[in-house]
Design an enzyme around this catalytic site. Structure first.
Site, short mmCIF file in Angstrom:
data_model
loop_
_atom_site.label_atom_id
_atom_site.label_comp_id
_atom_site.label_asym_id
_atom_site.label_seq_id
_atom_site.Cartn_x
_atom_site.Cartn_y
_atom_site.Cartn_z
N GLU A 293 -71.89 18.38 -7.88
CA GLU A 293 -72.14 18.20 -9.07
C GLU A 293 -71.44 19.23 -10.19
O GLU A 293 -70.83 18.75 -11.26
CB GLU A 293 -73.51 18.28 -9.38
CG GLU A 293 -74.02 17.82 -10.89
CD GLU A 293 -75.41 18.11 -11.23
OE1 GLU A 293 -76.34 18.75 -10.45
OE2 GLU A 293 -75.85 17.08 -12.09
N GLU B 233 -82.13 28.00 -19.58
CA GLU B 233 -82.77 29.28 -19.38
C GLU B 233 -82.39 29.78 -17.86
O GLU B 233 -82.04 31.06 -17.60
CB GLU B 233 -84.14 29.30 -19.46
CG GLU B 233 -84.74 29.33 -21.15
CD GLU B 233 -84.15 27.89 -21.70
OE1 GLU B 233 -84.34 26.72 -20.90
OE2 GLU B 233 -84.08 27.88 -22.87
N SER C 155 -84.41 9.88 -11.41
CA SER C 155 -83.50 8.85 -12.46
C SER C 155 -83.33 7.55 -11.30
O SER C 155 -82.94 7.54 -10.18
CB SER C 155 -82.21 9.48 -12.65
OG SER C 155 -82.50 10.32 -13.82
N GLN D 29 -82.30 10.59 -6.53
CA GLN D 29 -82.57 12.00 -6.10
C GLN D 29 -84.16 12.51 -6.20
O GLN D 29 -84.80 12.53 -7.33
CB GLN D 29 -81.81 13.00 -6.79
CG GLN D 29 -81.72 14.23 -6.38
CD GLN D 29 -80.89 15.29 -7.18
OE1 GLN D 29 -81.33 15.72 -8.32
NE2 GLN D 29 -79.76 15.70 -6.73
N GLY D 30 -84.51 12.80 -4.97
CA GLY D 30 -85.94 13.21 -5.08
C GLY D 30 -86.04 14.81 -4.85
O GLY D 30 -86.32 15.18 -3.67
#
Lengths: 376, 328
Positions: A244, A357, A161, A126-127
């Site tokens: 996801e 956060e 990743s 994933q970019g």
């Protein structure tokens, strides 16, 4: 409110259990590099051969189109059998790229990629994040300028990743010159063997090298690789993130229930002791996480903001469980083991995929309706 | 659909009806009057006979609907007599004392919660109760209170209404059966969830209207992250409560496990949310003029009514098939 699994569901559960216990590798796979790729591919290929790859994907795209009841039973059996972690180098292809292509891809894109993903032939990364665009993803600056029937890409991505072992990348870039924020982005399929791509692997604090920085120097990507409309990449990317948060994380969430059982076995502590009290609380929290998982799957409507509640609870519980493991291990906490490795890896839980956060901001602003912070 | 975590039409209706009644007859503002709750309106609504079969004067709902209603009772800080009541009715029925069970369910016999304290018994809001349910540990005991002299005791923060009884108790019967304890704990934790949600809502409402530094304090991350934490914990507890209520209703094998998890989690979440609610209110939160302190004190009361911790004594519904050593 009901949780009734049918006889057919129970028969499915038994068949999943029997297959997993007979076929799942008994050892943990390699953490990074080509050996990790080979291990994950072999496992996915084995799953595919017996019909266990893409069980939730629609039948027309090679999946089994199973209902949610069976999918959660599959993952419950999966973690109970200690099958390989779902967060391996096939995670992005099976849970991000594939479902995004199914939702937004062209017939040609689907025909080329989906089967390769399901059998484990192609690995995706994933970019999205960039050095200057972490929590503020919409500020990304990697550009793709239209040149004839190609995009010419320049810039860099980071925290990607498995970039070093991937065949393709889901790449989010700014294709409309001068555009701001969420507008003017495109979601494109990038062949990682393209000329002009440089991958610099980054070792993480757990000692594994499964993420990387990626540099793009005049990389030419055919316009036919744009998924969805040109300049409409934010919407496509949000589709991906939605996956996801609903089903892809199921296996990870349920796995925490197994980890706490392992920890209780490891500690061998009397219930009244301090560590026993701590383990009892963690066990209760893992039960709550499982209940949240069920609720997310079987309650309507579930929004991406609701997903933030579970994502945050999962991330912080995972860290608490691994910290408890370090307490129990005593001096063995200094040695490299599955527990200590996973403990260090768990530091990523409150950072990756939206920091804790940011999740709290989403919950406060979108669910509770609190006002946005004034811009600086 | 075979799995469905949504409330069905009946459940939504009972929640709406109970909410309407509570808003009308038991607004939080009543707490300023410092008078014991009159539970007649709730009894007439059938709140104490929800899960009784219709032939025994009940409404034929299940423990799931009863737990949902107790969530609302918690939100409205209804006296713990509303918890003692359905437990007394069940306990009396188990003891074969159906005449007591029916009067309790109908609200014509007043029941209070009691907790052991050294050599005496503390009655909670039980100045006029004729029966008491003694909570605590792995048993519940039904006692007759009529003959016993009561001594008023100053309660926590001058808000909790207490009286003390001593001497030989007139015991009607006791029960150590886990299924009754699980039912009791489910209702107590449902009330704790109600308080956890209500204190979150109260804090969020205040954070939207209270202004400092020229803007509402809810726009500051220091405040909004507190509110988000309250939401996450309440969501987890709420999901667990639904799971446990279904398991108890359907007599599933994991019912005891789910309730054990609730028993640990519910007081912790309720305390955390109430503490944060007081903090977000600042000075007014510390005053007795705002209602936040009532939530805190009720959590202290409810915690005393939970049975003993069994979390590590029960098999987990999702356990590994092999021990960890076989993998490493």
């Amino acid at each position: 409110m009901q949780l009734d699994f049918t006889q057919d569901d129970e028969a499915f559960r038994v068949s999943a259990r029997e297959w997993l216990l007979a076929n799942a590798p008994r050892k943990r796979g390699p953490l990074d590099g080509q050996s990790a790729r080979a291990f994950a591919q072999a496992w996915l290929s084995q799953c595919h051969k017996d019909g266990w790859s893409g069980i939730g994907w629609p039948k027309e795209y090679g999946g089994r189109g199973l209902p949610t009841e069976k999918i959660i039973l599959w993952y419950e059996e999966y973690v109970r059998a200690r099958a390989p972690s779902v967060l391996d180098c096939t995670f992005v292809s099976l849970n991000h790229a594939g479902p995004t292509l199914i939702a937004c891809g062209t017939d040609e894109q689907k025909a080329y990629h989906l089967r390769r993903i399901l059998v484990g032939d192609s690995i995706w990364c994933q970019g999205f994040s960039e050095p200057g665009s972490g929590s503020d993803l919409a500020s990304l600056t990697t550009t793709g300028l239209v040149d004839g029937d190609h995009l010419v890409v320049n810039g860099q991505k980071i925290w990607t990743s498995y970039a070093d072992i991937a065949d393709f990348q889901e790449l989010l870039i700014r294709t409309e010159p001068g555009s701001k924020r969420h507008k003017g982005l495109s979601w494109v399929i990038c062949d990682m063997k393209s000329e002009g791509i440089t991958v610099r692997p980054i070792k993480n604090m757990a000692g594994a090298t499964h993420f990387a920085q990626v540099f793009y120097d005049n990389v030419r990507i055919p316009l036919s690789n744009v998924v969805g409309m040109l300049h409409d990449g934010w919407r496509v990317a949000m589709t991906t993130l939605g996956f996801e948060r609903k089903t892809a994380a199921m296996g990870l969430q349920l796995e925490l229930s197994i980890k706490i059982e392992d920890l209780i076995a490891l500690a061998e502590c009397p219930p009244g002791s301090a560590i026993g009290k701590q383990l009892a609380e963690l066990r209760a929290e893992a039960a709550a996480l499982r209940a949240m998982t069920y609720r997310t799957l079987f309650k309507d409507p579930v929004t991406a903001s609701d997903g933030s509640l579970m994502r945050l609870y999962f991330a912080e519980l995972s860290q608490r469980i691994h910290r408890a493991a370090m307490d129990i291990l005593g001096a063995d906490a200094l040695t490299d083991s599955t527990w200590t490795h996973d403990y260090l890896e768990s530091y990523s839980e409150t950072i990756a995929g939206g920091t804790a956060e940011i999740q709290r901001n989403i919950i406060a602003e979108r669910i509770l309706g609190l006002p946005r912070e004034q811009p600086a | 659909m075979t799995c469905d975590m949504n409330y069905n039409e009946d459940q939504r209706q009972i929640l709406d009806a109970a909410n309407a009644l509570l808003n009308t007859s038991y607004p939080l503002s009543r707490l300023q009057e410092e008078k014991p709750d009159d539970l007649t309106a709730l009894a007439e609504f059938g709140a104490f006979a929800l899960a009784l079969p219709e032939e025994r004067g009940g409404t034929g709902f299940t423990i799931v609907e009863e737990a949902l209603v107790h969530g609302l009772l918690g939100r409205h800080l209804i006296s713990s007599r509303a918890l003692a009541n359905p437990i007394a009715a069940r306990l009396a029925a188990r003891l074969g004392r159906h005449e007591i069970a029916e009067q309790v369910a109908a609200g014509t016999l007043s029941v209070c919660a009691a907790v052991p304290a050294d050599d005496s018994l503390l009655l909670i809001d039980g100045a006029k109760a004729t029966l008491g349910v003694v909570f605590g540990g792995r048993q519940v005991i039904l006692i007759a209170l009529e003959e016993l002299p009561r001594e008023g005791v100053p309660g926590l923060g001058h808000s909790v209404v207490l009286s003390r009884v001593r001497g030989p108790l007139s015991m009607i019967g006791e029960c150590t059966d886990s299924s009754l304890l699980d039912t009791s704990d489910l209702l107590v934790t449902a009330q704790l969830l109600g308080i956890a949600e209500a204190s979150r809502d109260m804090a969020v409402s205040y954070a939207k209207v209270r202004e400092q530094f020229g803007r509402s304090i809810g726009s500051f991350q220091a405040i909004k992250h507190h509110c988000a934490n309250m939401s996450v914990d309440a969501e987890a507890l709420s999901a667990l409560l639904d799971m446990a209520a279904i398991a108890v209703r359907d007599e599933r094998g994991d019912a005891a496990f789910q309730v054990a998890a609730l028993r640990l989690l519910a007081p912790r979440v309720a305390f955390a949310n109430v503490r944060t609610c007081i903090q977000i209110h600042g000075g007014i939160g510390f005053s007795a003029e705002a209602d936040a302190h009532h939530y805190l004190k009720q959590v202290h009361v409810l915690r005393q009514l939970l049975s003993g911790n069994t979390m590590l004594d029960l098999p987990a519904p999702l356990a590994p098939y092999t021990s960890i050593n076989e993998r490493n």
